[in-house]
Design a protein around this motif. Structure first.
Motif, mmCIF file in Angstrom:
data_model
loop_
_atom_site.group_PDB
_atom_site.id
_atom_site.type_symbol
_atom_site.label_atom_id
_atom_site.label_comp_id
_atom_site.label_asym_id
_atom_site.label_seq_id
_atom_site.Cartn_x
_atom_site.Cartn_y
_atom_site.Cartn_z
ATOM 1 N N LEU A 94 12.126 -12.067 -10.361
ATOM 2 C CA LEU A 94 11.377 -11.055 -10.348
ATOM 3 C C LEU A 94 10.854 -10.826 -8.906
ATOM 4 O O LEU A 94 11.010 -9.636 -8.448
ATOM 5 N N THR A 95 10.997 -11.637 -8.151
ATOM 6 C CA THR A 95 10.755 -11.604 -6.848
ATOM 7 C C THR A 95 12.042 -10.957 -6.100
ATOM 8 O O THR A 95 11.777 -9.889 -5.432
ATOM 9 N N ASP A 142 13.679 2.058 -2.835
ATOM 10 C CA ASP A 142 12.730 3.024 -2.844
ATOM 11 C C ASP A 142 12.096 3.577 -1.420
ATOM 12 O O ASP A 142 11.911 4.623 -1.060
ATOM 13 N N LYS A 174 14.148 -3.469 -5.038
ATOM 14 C CA LYS A 174 13.552 -2.146 -5.567
ATOM 15 C C LYS A 174 12.641 -1.714 -4.397
ATOM 16 O O LYS A 174 12.767 -0.316 -4.233
ATOM 17 N N TYR A 175 11.991 -2.488 -3.669
ATOM 18 C CA TYR A 175 11.239 -1.909 -2.483
ATOM 19 C C TYR A 175 12.210 -1.158 -1.408
ATOM 20 O O TYR A 175 12.015 -0.072 -1.164
ATOM 21 N N ILE A 198 4.821 -5.961 0.251
ATOM 22 C CA ILE A 198 5.262 -5.720 -1.301
ATOM 23 C C ILE A 198 4.273 -6.703 -2.044
ATOM 24 O O ILE A 198 3.784 -7.838 -1.664
ATOM 25 N N GLN A 199 3.296 -6.145 -2.943
ATOM 26 C CA GLN A 199 2.322 -6.764 -3.647
ATOM 27 C C GLN A 199 2.804 -6.559 -5.076
ATOM 28 O O GLN A 199 2.920 -5.288 -5.836
ATOM 29 N N PHE A 200 2.766 -7.640 -5.937
ATOM 30 C CA PHE A 200 2.879 -7.472 -7.440
ATOM 31 C C PHE A 200 2.242 -8.731 -8.180
ATOM 32 O O PHE A 200 2.257 -9.775 -7.534
ATOM 33 N N ASP A 201 1.602 -8.337 -9.005
ATOM 34 C CA ASP A 201 0.756 -9.694 -9.668
ATOM 35 C C ASP A 201 0.106 -10.577 -8.616
ATOM 36 O O ASP A 201 -0.822 -9.811 -7.999
ATOM 37 N N LYS A 203 13.985 -9.021 -7.415
ATOM 38 C CA LYS A 203 14.201 -7.614 -8.110
ATOM 39 C C LYS A 203 13.176 -6.793 -7.256
ATOM 40 O O LYS A 203 13.551 -5.579 -7.010
ATOM 41 N N LYS A 204 12.010 -7.319 -7.139
ATOM 42 C CA LYS A 204 10.914 -6.274 -6.509
ATOM 43 C C LYS A 204 11.570 -6.175 -5.027
ATOM 44 O O LYS A 204 11.174 -5.015 -4.646
ATOM 45 N N ILE A 205 11.741 -7.151 -4.275
ATOM 46 C CA ILE A 205 12.375 -6.902 -3.049
ATOM 47 C C ILE A 205 13.514 -5.567 -2.985
ATOM 48 O O ILE A 205 13.461 -4.836 -2.131
#
Length: 165
Positions: free
Chosen positions: A103-104, A114, A110-111, A6-9, A106-108
């Motif tokens: 945020l981290t 998805d 969501k990953y 996972i990559q963001f910012d 939430k991103k996890i």
């Protein structure tokens, strides 16, 4: 082990490899969130190997600009409905009350939603960890179960709380 990337910012979340374990151990020793028993390199290696041989488990490092700032361990359960169990999620002590922490998480989630169709998430923690409980409540988790005397820390038993979203 599940292959996760996972990559963001400026954040990259990816699998912990065996050669990462000494760095993970040193990071854990610097954080206030871990007991001394949890930072033993042999025990850490054993936890890594347990994840490594299981195709549904994940043991992840969270890096910011290539510097370790957190770890995450858990398991996906493919049933009806499929679910994710987060056994632990730690971010550097100085990031715990920041937007980066939520945020981290939430991103996890969501990953996993998805990539694997996971929409049910569980987290477990010590009942006494009020800050973590509040953090997960803010992300929509609710307490669903209390397990008495689950953790043994320095010969003292602690209760575990399970939360679900």
């Amino acid at each position: 082990m599940l292959d996760v990337h996972i990559q963001f910012d400026d954040i990259e979340i990816s699998n912990i490899n065996e050669e990462d374990l000494p760095q993970v151990q040193k990071w854990m020793e610097c954080q206030k969130s871990f007991f001394k028993e949890e930072t033993d390199l042999n025990d850490l290696r054993e936890r890594f190997l347990e994840s490594y041989i299981s195709e549904c488990e994940f043991f992840l490092k969270i890096n910011q600009n290539l510097k370790l700032i957190g770890i995450l361990k858990g398991r996906l359960e493919f049933k009806n409905p499929s679910e994710a169990w987060i056994w632990y999620f730690y971010i550097n002590d100085n990031y715990r009350n920041t937007e980066l922490n939520s945020l981290t998480a939430k991103k996890i989630m969501k990953y996993f939603s998805d990539e694997y169709g996971i929409n049910t998430f569980f987290i477990r923690m010590m009942k006494e960890d009020k800050k973590s409980i509040d953090f997960w409540k803010d992300l929509g988790f609710v307490s669903i179960r209390l397990v008495k005397n689950f953790y043994s820390i320095h010969g003292e038993y602690k209760d575990m709380i399970i939360m679900k979203r």
